[in-house]
Motif scaffolding. Sequence first.
Motif, PDB file in Angstrom:
ATOM      1  N   HIS A   1      83.640  42.256 -83.977  1.00  0.00           N
ATOM      2  CA  HIS A   1      83.723  40.810 -84.260  1.00  0.00           C
ATOM      3  C   HIS A   1      85.037  40.282 -83.688  1.00  0.00           C
TER       4      HIS A   1
ATOM      5  N   HIS B   1      86.073  35.766 -91.332  1.00  0.00           N
ATOM      6  CA  HIS B   1      85.891  34.974 -92.554  1.00  0.00           C
ATOM      7  C   HIS B   1      85.804  35.845 -93.807  1.00  0.00           C
TER       8      HIS B   1
ATOM      9  N   ASP C   1      81.315  38.220 -90.524  1.00  0.00           N
ATOM     10  CA  ASP C   1      81.150  36.908 -91.145  1.00  0.00           C
ATOM     11  C   ASP C   1      79.864  36.863 -91.979  1.00  0.00           C
TER      12      ASP C   1
ATOM     13  N   HIS D   1      81.032  36.554 -84.031  1.00  0.00           N
ATOM     14  CA  HIS D   1      82.191  35.657 -83.956  1.00  0.00           C
ATOM     15  C   HIS D   1      81.822  34.352 -83.265  1.00  0.00           C
TER      16      HIS D   1
ATOM     17  N   ASP E   1      77.320  36.541 -88.213  1.00  0.00           N
ATOM     18  CA  ASP E   1      77.692  35.184 -88.631  1.00  0.00           C
ATOM     19  C   ASP E   1      76.663  34.539 -89.565  1.00  0.00           C
TER      20      ASP E   1
ATOM     21  N   HIS F   1      79.091  31.598 -82.174  1.00  0.00           N
ATOM     22  CA  HIS F   1      77.842  31.218 -82.826  1.00  0.00           C
ATOM     23  C   HIS F   1      76.696  30.897 -81.880  1.00  0.00           C
TER      24      HIS F   1
ATOM     25  N   HIS G   1      77.536  33.614 -92.588  1.00  0.00           N
ATOM     26  CA  HIS G   1      78.345  32.564 -93.240  1.00  0.00           C
ATOM     27  C   HIS G   1      77.709  32.081 -94.539  1.00  0.00           C
TER      28      HIS G   1
END
Length: 417
Positions: A209, A86, A48, A250, A8, A252, A10
Amino acid sequence: MHFFHLSDLHIGKQLYGYSLLEDQEWILTEIYELIREKRPDGVLIAGDVYDKSVPAAEAVTVFDRFLTKVSQLEPKIPVLIISGNHDSPERLAFGAKILSRQQIYVAGTCPQIPEDHLKKVTFQDEWGETEVWMLPFVKPGYVRKLMEESKKETDREDGAGEQRDRDGETEIKVKNGWEEIRRDYNEAVKFLLEREQVDTEKRNILISHQFYTAGGETPKTSDSETISVGGLDQVDISCLAPFSYVALGHIHRPQSMGRESIRYCGSMLKYSLSEWEQEKSVTEVILKAPGQEPVIQLHPLHPLREICVIRGRLEEILEANKDSICEDYVSIVLTDEEELYQPKEQLERIFTHILEVRTERNRKLVQEWEDGQAEDTQTDPKLVFEQFFSQIQGRKLQEEEAAVLEEVFAKIREEEG
Ligand SMILES: [Mn+2]
């Protein structure tokens, strides 16, 4: 086998309109420094990577710089990356074959045809081989065709087609609405794992994930994950039994699911206000002899800017922070009972990254004030102004000011004739 577990990232995410790229580059540099210092055998990134399926050019550049730096370390440290919900599976997998020559392994898409299998990277150490299986983010739709094909295949092989069709009929009746989709996520993941030949004599690691649950117990979520409403995406951990360690992405908030060795390492930064009291970290794992529990160590990360919630009266907050500029991402909750004059503008002189300014008044006082308002409509304009003034300034008009006001009103009355 000694590895880092991340997820993650991101990259490219915005927070209340603020680009986090600078913060992300900062934290990736800290992660790189840790990799350089600890020299793990591999770095696992559990999905992600980007915040959007079509990431901004700047976001791609930030990740590219990180990967390039890691790949230049000698001896080489393999990096294993799977796609998250994502990421675009295909875009993430661009150049995967070429990258694998640099020991950067990317699993973007799920197996599509019977010959396709999960990517697997084998590591060797004094206790033998460790196989790291890469399961990209799975949606039931990604593997439905493959599942149907493989079902037909088994039916042909054991000649039990007719029998199965009859069983299938009852199954279809049970499968309806939400229940069907919920089961589909679970079954899709189970299907993909069961068709691999996992040799449990060796140590096996899975990168995945998904939204895993442990016998109905769900992970603790934050506001920054995209979780489907009603828990349709839940997958039970029972299918993870063959793995000595499961590197999850997945969710956080860092946490384990069911057993210590099935872990969400959490995002590398706080991506919502709900995470402000969490500590983000890099998860370092050492797997020794087969059958032994992994040794897990968390290395706290130090962000460029913190996310915090500040609560108090405006004057107190301004006073406490008057000596320096604060660049943290702040949510400010004002507890003043009276109306304030442009509080945001006053706070902006000290806080450069304000996410929100909220007022939290004592409801009883607000109610009394509103009740009072209703009665006071249509009264003397001078009285209305006096009230307005005391709400804004927190004090009554002084004699001099009252005199000025009286003058102004007199002039207006004169002009209006
Ligand atoms: Mn995520």
